[in-house]
Structures are given as C-alpha cells and as structure tokens.
Design a protein around this motif. Structure first.
Motif, PDB file in Angstrom:
ATOM      1  N   ILE A   1     -18.484 -20.167  18.262  1.00  0.00           N
ATOM      2  CA  ILE A   1     -17.340 -20.231  19.178  1.00  0.00           C
ATOM      3  C   ILE A   1     -16.940 -21.685  19.423  1.00  0.00           C
TER       4      ILE A   1
ATOM      5  N   ALA B   1     -15.242 -14.046  25.448  1.00  0.00           N
ATOM      6  CA  ALA B   1     -15.693 -13.824  24.064  1.00  0.00           C
ATOM      7  C   ALA B   1     -16.245 -12.411  23.893  1.00  0.00           C
TER       8      ALA B   1
ATOM      9  N   LEU C   1     -13.416 -17.645  17.397  1.00  0.00           N
ATOM     10  CA  LEU C   1     -14.702 -17.145  16.918  1.00  0.00           C
ATOM     11  C   LEU C   1     -14.627 -17.101  15.394  1.00  0.00           C
TER      12      LEU C   1
END
Ligand code: COA
Length: 175
Positions: free
Chosen positions: A68, A110, A12
């Motif tokens: 991402i 995530a 990220l």
C-alpha cells in the motif's frame, strides 16, 4: 507495477522481489508483531525469503497481500490483502501498517475496498478476518467494514476473534 485497487487515498499493488527492504522495515517496526504469531525478521535476506516463498506465490489466484502506497506522496505504508489459509482453504483478509500511519483510517479504507474486491470482483462467497482478542484496533477495522462476528478459536495459546463477510452481510452492515 501491477495495481489491484485504488481506494480514495491509497494504491494497492502487487509486491515484487525488489520489495524486500520494505517488508523488512515494516516487520521490524516497534509493536507491529504484538498480536501476530510471527517471528521477527533478522535481515533483508529473510524478508526476501518471505516475499519469494510466501507472498509472491499467493498471486496466482488473484489473491495475495498487496503493498500500500499513499497517493499523496507515494510512501509505502503497509500491506492489506486476501490469502487462502493452507489449513482450511478459507480466504483471510489481513493487514499490517507502519505505526506512524495508525489511527488515520487507512486500515479501514484498505480493508473495506479489499473486502469489496474479493466479494464483487473475485466472487468469493465468504471472507474471514481474524484478530487477537486484545487487538481492538484490528477488531474495529473488521466491524467498521461490515463484517460480522462469527466465533472464537484458540490459536497458539491465544484467543482469536473471527469475523466473516459475505455479499449479504456486508450490504446490510457496511458503514
Ligand atoms: C490493526 C491496524 C492495522 C489498525 O490500524 P489503524 O490505523 O489503527 O486503523 P484505522 O485508523 O482504520 O482505525 C480503525 C478503528 O480502530 C480504532 N482504534 C485504533 N487503535 C485503537 C486502539 N488501540 N484501541 C481501540 N480502538 C482503536 C480507530 O479509532 C478506528 O475506529 P474509529 O474510526 O471509530 O475511531 C494497525 O494497528 C496495525 O497495523 N497493527 C499491527 C499489525 C496487526 O496487528 N494487524 C492485524 C492482525 S489481525
């Protein structure tokens, strides 16, 4: 490239002004805005405006939506991150992935690491997640990362489910 978090399969990082094409491609993917109250982008120039006016300014408080990429091949697959909602100052956990990458646990991975980053690194007291009442996948993500049902509100004529995460709640609930 400013990397924020590195969950097992993902990187990220902060977006930059050079990422307008990525935002355009993501936001014009079929079905991506089904449960999101947002107008579709018409061209890359509009995506650049979103980046410059909305996404990049969020980075000043260490918050923001982060690009991402898959560690395996560096492909851009979506975004996840923390945003201060202008109307309430609450911190919102949000995510959006390209449909080709749905159902593989990337959103859960995530979101889980983003929540932990917000609570443990940024020391935020509470983080909220909102999902349209029919967006079961998104509600599942919020529940799977240990957030707790907080309530429901009507937003733009739709029912929105709200979940909350705090250090205490997430230590108890996290899977
Ligand atoms: C919401 C979104 C991020 C979820 O992504 P995803 O890839 O399906 O998420 P995950 O793979 O981590 O799966 C989360 C859970 O939801 C389940 N799920 C996924 N799609 C589902 C569906 N349509 N109905 C029911 N459950 C579903 C998955 O099976 C998984 O649970 P499990 O591990 O117990 O099986 C993705 O659909 C998306 O980007 N949608 C468009 C943007 C959006 O709506 N963002 C959220 C705004 S609130």
């Amino acid at each position: 490239m400013k990397i924020i978090i590195e969950p097992p399969r993902l990187i990220l990082r902060q977006f930059t002004e050079a990422d307008a094409a990525l935002i355009y491609e993501l936001n014009t993917s079929p079905g991506i805005l089904q449960y999101v109250q947002e107008a579709s982008l018409e061209n890359i120039e509009q995506a650049r405006t979103v980046l410059v006016n909305i996404i990049l300014p969020q980075y000043k408080d260490k918050l923001g939506r982060w690009a991402i990429h898959l560690k395996s091949n560096n492909e851009f697959i979506g975004w996840c991150g923390l945003k201060r909602l202008p109307e309430t100052s609450d911190i919102d956990l949000g995510y959006r992935f390209k449909p080709a990458h749905w159902g593989l646990g990337y959103a859960t991975e995530a979101a889980k690491h983003t929540l932990a980053y917000g609570l443990n690194q940024l020391n935020l007291k509470e983080i909220f997640g909102k999902a349209h009442i029919h967006n079961i996948a998104s509600q599942n993500v919020l529940k799977k990362i240990g957030m707790q049902y907080f309530g429901e509100i009507a937003e733009d004529d739709t029912q929105v489910m709200i979940y909350v995460g705090t250090k205490k709640i997430c230590t108890t609930n996290s899977v």
